[in-house]
Design an enzyme around this catalytic site. Sequence first.
Site, mmCIF file in Angstrom:
data_model
loop_
_atom_site.group_PDB
_atom_site.id
_atom_site.type_symbol
_atom_site.label_atom_id
_atom_site.label_comp_id
_atom_site.label_asym_id
_atom_site.label_seq_id
_atom_site.Cartn_x
_atom_site.Cartn_y
_atom_site.Cartn_z
ATOM 1 N N GLY A 13 -27.802 39.221 -28.636
ATOM 2 C CA GLY A 13 -28.069 39.315 -27.202
ATOM 3 C C GLY A 13 -29.229 40.268 -26.952
ATOM 4 O O GLY A 13 -29.328 41.301 -27.589
ATOM 5 N N GLY A 118 -23.071 41.975 -35.202
ATOM 6 C CA GLY A 118 -23.117 40.646 -35.814
ATOM 7 C C GLY A 118 -24.427 40.423 -36.548
ATOM 8 O O GLY A 118 -24.451 39.961 -37.701
ATOM 9 N N ILE A 140 -26.438 46.763 -25.699
ATOM 10 C CA ILE A 140 -26.060 47.470 -24.480
ATOM 11 C C ILE A 140 -24.644 48.033 -24.611
ATOM 12 O O ILE A 140 -24.266 48.942 -23.881
ATOM 13 C CB ILE A 140 -26.131 46.569 -23.218
ATOM 14 C CG1 ILE A 140 -25.140 45.413 -23.291
ATOM 15 C CG2 ILE A 140 -27.535 46.075 -22.981
ATOM 16 C CD1 ILE A 140 -24.907 44.726 -21.943
ATOM 17 N N ASP A 141 -23.850 47.474 -25.537
ATOM 18 C CA ASP A 141 -22.427 47.836 -25.618
ATOM 19 C C ASP A 141 -22.198 49.227 -26.225
ATOM 20 O O ASP A 141 -21.122 49.798 -26.070
ATOM 21 C CB ASP A 141 -21.659 46.804 -26.453
ATOM 22 C CG ASP A 141 -21.802 45.390 -25.916
ATOM 23 O OD1 ASP A 141 -22.101 45.235 -24.712
ATOM 24 O OD2 ASP A 141 -21.628 44.433 -26.694
ATOM 25 N N GLU A 236 -15.173 44.350 -19.185
ATOM 26 C CA GLU A 236 -14.792 42.949 -19.428
ATOM 27 C C GLU A 236 -13.754 42.819 -20.541
ATOM 28 O O GLU A 236 -12.979 41.862 -20.562
ATOM 29 C CB GLU A 236 -16.028 42.116 -19.782
ATOM 30 C CG GLU A 236 -16.718 42.561 -21.074
ATOM 31 C CD GLU A 236 -17.898 41.703 -21.485
ATOM 32 O OE1 GLU A 236 -18.268 40.778 -20.743
ATOM 33 O OE2 GLU A 236 -18.464 41.966 -22.581
ATOM 34 N N LEU A 286 -27.408 40.896 -15.430
ATOM 35 C CA LEU A 286 -28.318 41.864 -14.798
ATOM 36 C C LEU A 286 -28.395 43.127 -15.651
ATOM 37 O O LEU A 286 -29.420 43.800 -15.717
ATOM 38 C CB LEU A 286 -27.817 42.231 -13.399
ATOM 39 C CG LEU A 286 -27.920 41.127 -12.337
ATOM 40 C CD1 LEU A 286 -27.214 41.547 -11.069
ATOM 41 C CD2 LEU A 286 -29.383 40.807 -12.061
HETATM 42 O O1 F6P Z 1 -23.102 42.219 -26.779
HETATM 43 C C1 F6P Z 1 -23.851 42.249 -25.613
HETATM 44 C C2 F6P Z 1 -23.224 41.412 -24.548
HETATM 45 O O2 F6P Z 1 -24.015 41.505 -23.387
HETATM 46 C C3 F6P Z 1 -21.763 41.738 -24.248
HETATM 47 O O3 F6P Z 1 -21.607 42.900 -23.470
HETATM 48 C C4 F6P Z 1 -21.305 40.472 -23.581
HETATM 49 O O4 F6P Z 1 -19.921 40.261 -23.736
HETATM 50 C C5 F6P Z 1 -22.080 39.412 -24.335
HETATM 51 O O5 F6P Z 1 -23.194 40.053 -24.922
HETATM 52 C C6 F6P Z 1 -22.563 38.278 -23.476
HETATM 53 O O6 F6P Z 1 -23.161 37.333 -24.314
HETATM 54 P P1 F6P Z 1 -23.956 36.049 -23.770
HETATM 55 O O7 F6P Z 1 -25.383 36.483 -23.593
HETATM 56 O O8 F6P Z 1 -23.794 35.063 -24.862
HETATM 57 O O9 F6P Z 1 -23.341 35.619 -22.481
#
Ligand code: F6P
Length: 378
Positions: A13, A118, A140-141, A236, A286
């Site tokens: 991501g 990952g 970002i996590d 989430e 966002l």
């Molecule tokens: O790992 C970063 C992240 O933004 C998570 O916080 C979120 O659950 C996931 O990626 C969202 O992934 P995607 O871009 O596949 O919707």
Amino acid sequence: MHQKRIGLLTSGGDCPGLNAVIRGVTKAAGQLGYDCVGFLKGYEGLVDPVCYVPLTNRNTSGILTRGGTILGSTNKGRFAATVGVEQRIAIDPALLEGVRHTVEQLGLCGLICVGGDGSLAVAQQFHEYGIPVVGVPKTIDNDLSATAFTFGFDSAVTCATDALDRLHTTAASHERVMVLEVMGRHAGWIALYAGIAGGGDVILIPEIPWTFDDVCHKILHRESQGKRFTLLVVAEGAELPDGGFVAREFEQLSRQTRLGGIGGVVAAEIERRLHRETRVAVLGHLQRGGPPTTFDRVLATQFGAHAVRLVHQQRFGEMICYHPPAMNSVPIIDAVNRLSRVDINSDAVQAARALGISFGDRPADQAGMHLNWETASV
Ligand code: F6P
């Protein structure tokens, strides 16, 4: 064959700061006499078909402040190697061989892989296959255990804090309960930091089991003090009291469960129990877009420069990490083995409790009681 060339890719991501790393690598490599190529769309660009662009001072100029990644990225496809709470997945050996071939053909003396857990699990498999990789942590996590901070996190928190500031005024005007759902997967870092920075009243994170009784108690307790609105920040990945995540779907392509939707569940239950007007805002992507904050620009630029240093010193299989104020490195394998999650006895959690912020795990009139200061680090 070119002997002083470094390859670079951004995987998983996206997040603010990726372009700052690309620029940092290109500039620092240039100083040492290396030229750089950037592979497109994460690991996909390494093989079948090989897709790359030369990276120069000219085409990386002006990208420091830009969100996203000029190289593109993906968290899906042939190289998805989920780790974390899910399992590591082995990369097809034919792909690994293809990558080695590309690295040799292009005369790369090192491949810098920028990614989260990952993506770094893929880099580790490259390393085990004899491909000269160096890792740069990104997400970002903020859930990579080997580094105190990843770039992207501060930008995401800043975005979530701004959202809370905005929700605050409308919540107060309408005397409503506002629920903000933020990202973070199975770690509550974004929710915790944004909740503190944005004056949240309740913060629900995966690390702290919570109940609807205690969440509602907090809302009523505030009302008893004359505060007729409440702000909740919900990660989430926070589990529901009766167990289980709220998820949208299992995505075959990324081999991951896509989290999301808990904000709506929490809002509906509050409304059902208390009959208070409740609204939910899901911040979503966002948090991943837009320019990096100052902190992330500095961190990402340093990561880029130090990744080049690791390649130059042939310290392959290592990942740059930040333990303020120092930039160090660790074996990638140590970075992908376990997630970094919020320590429930940390100073940040203790400070939040001391202010009366509820984590939904005890009645609001006891929120600041039983503070565990003696176990918090100084
Ligand atoms: O790992 C970063 C992240 O933004 C998570 O916080 C979120 O659950 C996931 O990626 C969202 O992934 P995607 O871009 O596949 O919707």
